[in-house]
Design a protein around this motif. Structure first.
Motif, PDB file in Angstrom:
ATOM      1  N   VAL A  82       0.855  -1.194   0.000  1.00 18.64           N
ATOM      2  CA  VAL A  82       0.000   0.000   0.000  1.00 18.64           C
ATOM      3  C   VAL A  82       0.889   1.243   0.000  1.00 18.64           C
ATOM      4  CG1 VAL A  82      -1.745   1.305   1.265  1.00 18.64           C
ATOM      5  CG2 VAL A  82      -1.846  -1.188   1.230  1.00 18.64           C
ATOM      6  N   PRO A  83       0.755   2.104  -0.993  1.00 17.17           N
ATOM      7  CA  PRO A  83       1.632   3.286  -1.058  1.00 17.17           C
ATOM      8  C   PRO A  83       1.255   4.320   0.005  1.00 17.17           C
ATOM      9  CG  PRO A  83       0.006   3.364  -2.806  1.00 17.17           C
ATOM     10  CD  PRO A  83      -0.170   2.032  -2.136  1.00 17.17           C
ATOM     11  N   SER A  84       2.248   5.052   0.459  1.00 14.64           N
ATOM     12  CA  SER A  84       2.011   6.141   1.409  1.00 14.64           C
ATOM     13  C   SER A  84       1.730   7.428   0.637  1.00 14.64           C
ATOM     14  CB  SER A  84       3.231   6.328   2.314  1.00 14.64           C
ATOM     15  OG  SER A  84       3.077   7.465   3.134  1.00 14.64           O
ATOM     16  N   ASP A  91      -4.036   7.316   4.515  1.00 11.99           N
ATOM     17  CA  ASP A  91      -3.306   6.050   4.451  1.00 11.99           C
ATOM     18  C   ASP A  91      -3.976   5.009   5.344  1.00 11.99           C
ATOM     19  OD1 ASP A  91      -1.543   7.271   2.753  1.00 11.99           O
ATOM     20  OD2 ASP A  91       0.053   7.509   4.243  1.00 11.99           O
ATOM     21  N   PHE A  92      -4.407   5.441   6.518  1.00 12.21           N
ATOM     22  CA  PHE A  92      -5.052   4.513   7.442  1.00 12.21           C
ATOM     23  C   PHE A  92      -6.356   3.981   6.853  1.00 12.21           C
ATOM     24  CE2 PHE A  92      -7.619   3.385  11.158  1.00 12.21           C
ATOM     25  CZ  PHE A  92      -6.741   2.511  11.786  1.00 12.21           C
ATOM     26  N   ARG A  93      -7.117   4.852   6.235  1.00 10.94           N
ATOM     27  CA  ARG A  93      -8.376   4.419   5.615  1.00 10.94           C
ATOM     28  C   ARG A  93      -8.106   3.412   4.484  1.00 10.94           C
ATOM     29  NH1 ARG A  93     -13.078   7.513   6.559  1.00 10.94           N
ATOM     30  NH2 ARG A  93     -12.728   9.220   8.024  1.00 10.94           N
ATOM     31  N   ALA A  94      -7.061   3.650   3.721  1.00 13.53           N
ATOM     32  CA  ALA A  94      -6.727   2.731   2.633  1.00 13.53           C
ATOM     33  C   ALA A  94      -6.349   1.354   3.177  1.00 13.53           C
ATOM     34  CB  ALA A  94      -5.583   3.297   1.794  1.00 13.53           C
ATOM     35  N   ASP A 144       0.341   7.596  14.023  1.00 12.45           N
ATOM     36  CA  ASP A 144       0.607   8.639  13.033  1.00 12.45           C
ATOM     37  C   ASP A 144      -0.669   9.421  12.693  1.00 12.45           C
ATOM     38  OD1 ASP A 144       3.202   7.716  12.973  1.00 12.45           O
ATOM     39  OD2 ASP A 144       2.953   6.580  11.110  1.00 12.45           O
ATOM     40  N   ALA A 145      -1.806   8.738  12.777  1.00 10.45           N
ATOM     41  CA  ALA A 145      -3.090   9.382  12.454  1.00 10.45           C
ATOM     42  C   ALA A 145      -3.688  10.107  13.648  1.00 10.45           C
ATOM     43  CB  ALA A 145      -4.074   8.339  11.930  1.00 10.45           C
TER      44      ALA A 145
END
Length: 201
Positions: A82-84, A91-94, A144-145
C-alpha cells in the motif's frame, strides 16, 4: 570456473506436495468449515491415504499452523504494497479497506486467523510472529493518524472485526456492513479529535 549449484529435486517435490496439501486444506475449510477439516477427506482430495499426510505434517494442528502463517504472510505482502500518500488518515483508511477486502475475500481464512474457531489450536510462536508484525504496523499507523492511546487500537479492532463479522454472518457476498467502513472511521476519528480537544481545554 563457476559451479552451478545442484538442485535438490527431492526437497522441491516435497515442498510442492506440502503446498498442494495446504491448498486442498483451504478448499475443504471453505466447503466444510474451518473446524470441520478432516484428514481423511484431505487425503482423498490430494490422492493419498490420511496416514501419509503425516510424512509432511506432524498433525492436523500443524496444517492449521502452516495455514495460519501463510495467511498472515499473504496479508503482510498486501499491506506492505500500500503506497504512502503523506496523509496519515488517508493512508489509514486505505489500509482499513484493504484489511476488510482481505478478510471478506475468504471467510474461512478470516476465521482461522482472527477467531478461535478450532478448539485447542494455538499457533506456534513462529507462525504467530507475522500476526504481531501486522498489528504493530496498524498500531504505528494509528499513532501517526493521531490515535495514540493504547485503548484506541482495541477500539479500532473491535469496530473493524465487528463490521466483518456482521457482513459474513448476515449478508455474505453483499456489502451491507462493508459500506459502513467510512462512517465507522469518521465516528472513530471524531471521538479521537474530541478527546484531544477536551484534553487541551
Amino acid at each position: 570456473m563457476s559451479v552451478t549449484p545442484t538442485r535438490d529435486r527431492r526437497a522441491e517435490r516435497r515442498e510442492a506436495t506440502r503446498a498442494e496439501i495446504l491448498e486442498a486444506a483451504q478448499e475443504l475449510m471453505r466447503e466444510q468449515g474451518v473446524a470441520g477439516l478432516s484428514l481423511r477427506d484431505l487425503g482423498q482430495k490430494v490422492g493419498m491415504r490420511a496416514q501419509s499426510l503425516y510424512s509432511y505434517f506432524d498433525s492436523k494442528e500443524a496444517i492449521y499452523d502452516a495455514l495460519f502463517a501463510e495467511g498472515f504472510r499473504q496479508y503482510l505482502d498486501l499491506r506492505r504494497a500500500v503506497p504512502s500518500t503523506g496523509d496519515p488518515r488517508a493512508d489509514f483508511r486505505a489500509v482499513c479497506r484493504l484489511f476488510l477486502d482481505f478478510c471478506l475475500e475468504d471467510p474461512a481464512r478470516y476465521q482461522l486467523l482472527f477467531q478461535r474457531t478450532i478448539p485447542g489450536f494455538t499457533p506456534s510462536p513462529e507462525s504467530y510472529a507475522p500476526s504481531v508484525e501486522g498489528l504493530e504496523l496498524t498500531r504505528q499507523l494509528l499513532v501517526d493518524a493521531g490515535a495514540d492511546d493504547p485503548a484506541d487500537l482495541d477500539l479500532f479492532t473491535a469496530l473493524t472485526t465487528g463490521l466483518i463479522d456482521q457482513q459474513i454472518s448476515n449478508d455474505p457476498g453483499g456489502d451491507r456492513w462493508y459500506r459502513l467502513l467510512d462512517d465507522a472511521l469518521d465516528m472513530f476519528f471524531a471521538y479521537i479529535d474530541a478527546r484531544k480537544e477536551a484534553t487541551v481545554q
